[in-house]
Design a protein around this motif. Structure first.
Motif, short mmCIF file in Angstrom:
data_model
loop_
_atom_site.label_atom_id
_atom_site.label_comp_id
_atom_site.label_asym_id
_atom_site.label_seq_id
_atom_site.Cartn_x
_atom_site.Cartn_y
_atom_site.Cartn_z
N GLY A 186 56.44 39.71 56.06
CA GLY A 186 57.88 39.56 56.11
C GLY A 186 58.45 39.57 57.50
O GLY A 186 59.66 39.39 57.68
N PHE A 235 49.56 53.27 57.35
CA PHE A 235 50.32 52.93 56.15
C PHE A 235 49.38 52.55 55.00
O PHE A 235 48.32 51.95 55.25
CB PHE A 235 51.24 51.74 56.42
CG PHE A 235 52.25 51.96 57.50
CD1 PHE A 235 53.21 52.96 57.38
CD2 PHE A 235 52.26 51.16 58.64
CE1 PHE A 235 54.16 53.15 58.38
CE2 PHE A 235 53.21 51.35 59.63
CZ PHE A 235 54.17 52.35 59.51
N ALA A 290 52.96 43.30 52.69
CA ALA A 290 54.24 42.69 52.32
C ALA A 290 55.23 42.82 53.48
O ALA A 290 55.97 41.89 53.79
CB ALA A 290 54.80 43.35 51.07
N ARG A 291 55.22 43.97 54.15
CA ARG A 291 56.09 44.16 55.30
C ARG A 291 55.66 43.28 56.47
O ARG A 291 56.49 42.69 57.17
CB ARG A 291 56.07 45.63 55.74
CG ARG A 291 56.68 46.61 54.75
CD ARG A 291 56.57 48.02 55.27
NE ARG A 291 57.23 48.16 56.58
CZ ARG A 291 57.07 49.21 57.37
NH1 ARG A 291 56.25 50.20 57.01
NH2 ARG A 291 57.71 49.27 58.53
N ALA A 292 54.35 43.20 56.69
CA ALA A 292 53.85 42.45 57.84
C ALA A 292 54.16 40.96 57.70
O ALA A 292 54.65 40.33 58.64
CB ALA A 292 52.35 42.66 57.98
N ASP A 332 57.79 42.17 59.95
CA ASP A 332 57.90 43.46 60.63
C ASP A 332 56.83 43.64 61.72
O ASP A 332 57.05 44.37 62.68
CB ASP A 332 57.76 44.61 59.63
CG ASP A 332 59.00 44.79 58.77
OD1 ASP A 332 59.98 44.05 58.98
OD2 ASP A 332 59.00 45.67 57.89
N TYR A 333 55.68 42.98 61.53
CA TYR A 333 54.57 43.16 62.47
C TYR A 333 53.90 41.83 62.78
O TYR A 333 53.89 40.91 61.96
CB TYR A 333 53.52 44.14 61.89
CG TYR A 333 54.10 45.49 61.56
CD1 TYR A 333 54.43 46.39 62.57
CD2 TYR A 333 54.35 45.87 60.24
CE1 TYR A 333 54.99 47.63 62.27
CE2 TYR A 333 54.90 47.10 59.93
CZ TYR A 333 55.22 47.98 60.95
OH TYR A 333 55.77 49.19 60.66
N THR A 377 51.13 48.24 50.41
CA THR A 377 52.51 47.87 50.73
C THR A 377 52.66 47.28 52.14
O THR A 377 53.62 46.56 52.42
CB THR A 377 53.45 49.09 50.62
OG1 THR A 377 52.95 50.15 51.46
CG2 THR A 377 53.52 49.59 49.19
N LEU A 378 51.71 47.59 53.01
CA LEU A 378 51.85 47.18 54.41
C LEU A 378 51.89 45.67 54.57
O LEU A 378 52.69 45.14 55.35
CB LEU A 378 50.70 47.77 55.23
CG LEU A 378 50.61 47.29 56.69
CD1 LEU A 378 51.91 47.52 57.43
CD2 LEU A 378 49.45 47.99 57.39
#
Length: 350
Positions: free
Chosen positions: A247, A236, A243-245, A249-250, A240-241
Motif C-alpha cells: 500500500g 511486524f 498489505a501495508r507495504a 508504507d514501505y 498484515t505487514l
C-alpha cells in the motif's frame, strides 16, 4: 554504442527450459541491445536456434559478442531435468563470473536455472548464490533480494529446511540483511528507503508467548540499524505487514525465511518478479521463475520478468561502473598528491 555503457554477460540458463527462447526475445529488441555491450555464453549457431524456437528475428547482430561455451558434454534434452543441462549451466555461469572478476564485464543476467540439475552436475551448495560466493572466494554476507514494481524483499535464511529456520536467525544476520536491503533499495529505487522487518513467530511472538526470536534477536537488530541511520521498523506479523507495504508504507521488507516473503511477492507480482543475488561484489539478476518445462517452445513464457531482470542488471552495472570510476579518480588524485609531495620533499632545502 558509447564506450560508457556497461558490459553485461547474458547466460541462457538451463537449456532444457524456456531460458533460451526468452534470451532470444530479449535480444530481438534493439532497445535492449542499445543499453549495454552484450556478451552471450552461446555460439552464433545456438542463438539462431534459440531465435527459431522463439519465432523471432535478431537483426544486425554485430553488437552481440558470442562467447560460446566451455561445456563439451552430450546434447541437452529439452523439457526434462538432466546432468547435462546442469553442467552446461554451471560452465556458462563460471565464465560469466570469471569475466566480471577479471574486469572484462560489469554484471550478469541469467535466465532460469534448475537447482536439481545443477545438484546432479555436482553443485553441493544450497543454491547458486552460495555457489557464486564460493567461486568468487567471497565469505561475506549474502542474501537473495526479490523485486516487484512496488516492493523489494530480502531474507535472513533462504534454501534451508523449515526445521532449521530458527537456528539460522541471529541479531547479526538480521542486521546484515537490513543493511543489504537498505543499500540495494537506495541504489535501485529511492535514496531514502523505508524498511520494515517481519517477525518469525505468529503475532510477532506475543511478548515471548510464541517464541523469543523477536525479543532476543530481531528487535535488537532493528534498534542497532536505526542507530546507524536506517529508517526501519518492526518486527511486524507478516500476515498484515505485506498489505501495508504494498500500500506504500514501505519500500522494502526483510523476511525471516524463503516462503514468508516469496508467497506474498509471487501473489503480488508473479509477472514482474526478479531475483538479485545480493552481497557479492558483482551485480547479478535473474527472473524469479523456473525453467517451465511444460511450456517450452509454445510461446507462452512471459517475457516480463526477464525484461525487468535485464533492466536491473544494467542499472546495477551502471552504478558499479560509476562507483569504480569514482574510486579510481580518488585513488589517482591521492597518488598524484602523494607524488607531488614526494617531489617537493626531494627538492626542499635542507
Amino acid at each position: 554504442m558509447t564506450p560508457d555503457i556497461p558490459r553485461i554477460v547474458l547466460v541462457p540458463g538451463d537449456l532444457s527450459g524456456v531460458g533460451p527462447e526468452l534470451m532470444a526475445r530479449l535480444l530481438a529488441d534493439p532497445a535492449n541491445r542499445a543499453r549495454a555491450r552484450l556478451l552471450v555464453t552461446a555460439t552464433a549457431e545456438e542463438l539462431d536456434s534459440f531465435a527459431t524456437t522463439a519465432a523471432v528475428t535478431i537483426a544486425d547482430r554485430d553488437d552481440i559478442e558470442h562467447l560460446g561455451t566451455d561445456y563439451r558434454g552430450p546434447a541437452i534434452p529439452v523439457g526434462e531435468v538432466s546432468i547435462a543441462a546442469g553442467e552446461r549451466a554451471l560452465a556458462d555461469l563460471a565464465t560469466a563470473l570469471d569475466l566480471c572478476a577479471g574486469g572484462e564485464a560489469d554484471g550478469v543476467m541469467f535466465l532460469p536455472l534448475n537447482k536439481g540439475a545443477m545438484g546432479q552436475a555436482g553443485m553441493t551448495e544450497e543454491d547458486e548464490l552460495r555457489w557464486f560466493a564460493k567461486r568468487l572466494d567471497f565469505d561475506g554476507f549474502t542474501s537473495e533480494l526479490n523485486f516487484i514494481e512496488s516492493l523489494v524483499t530480502a531474507r535472513v535464511t533462504s534454501h534451508v529446511p523449515v526445521s532449521e529456520i530458527a537456528d539460522g536467525i541471529s541479531a547479526g544476520k538480521v542486521l546484515e540483511t537490513i543493511e543489504l536491503l537498505n543499500r540495494v533499495v537506495a541504489q535501485t529505487r529511492t535514496s531514502t528507503p523505508r524498511l520494515a522487518v517481519c517477525a518469525l513467530n505468529p503475532h510477532a511472538g506475543e511478548g515471548g508467548k510464541f517464541g523469543r526470536e523477536e525479543i532476543d534477536d530481531i528487535a535488537p537488530a532493528i534498534e542497532l540499524a536505526r542507530s546507524r541511520g536506517i529508517d526501519v521498523e518492526g518486527p511486524f506479523p507478516c500476515d498484515t505487514l505485506f498489505a501495508r507495504a504494498v500500500g506504500g508504507d514501505y519500500d522494502g521488507v526483510v523476511t525471516m525465511y524463503h516462503d514468508q516473503g516469496q508467497i506474498a511477492m509471487k501473489l503480488l507480482g508473479f509477472d514482474q518478479g526478479v531475483t538479485v543475488h545480493g552481497g557479492i561484489p558483482i551485480p547479478i539478476a535473474t527472473p524469479a521463475h523456473g525453467t517451465a518445462h511444460n511450456i517450452v517452445g509454445t510461446g507462452k513464457a512471459d517475457l516480463g520478468p526477464s525484461t525487468h531482470a535485464f533492466d536491473l542488471a544494467v542499472r546495477m552495472a551502471e552504478s558499479r561502473r560509476a562507483t569504480t570510476d569514482t574510486d579510481n579518480a580518488v585513488a589517482g588524485a591521492a597518488a598524484g598528491t602523494a607524488a607531488g609531495a614526494a617531489a617537493g620533499a626531494q627538492v626542499s632545502p635542507q
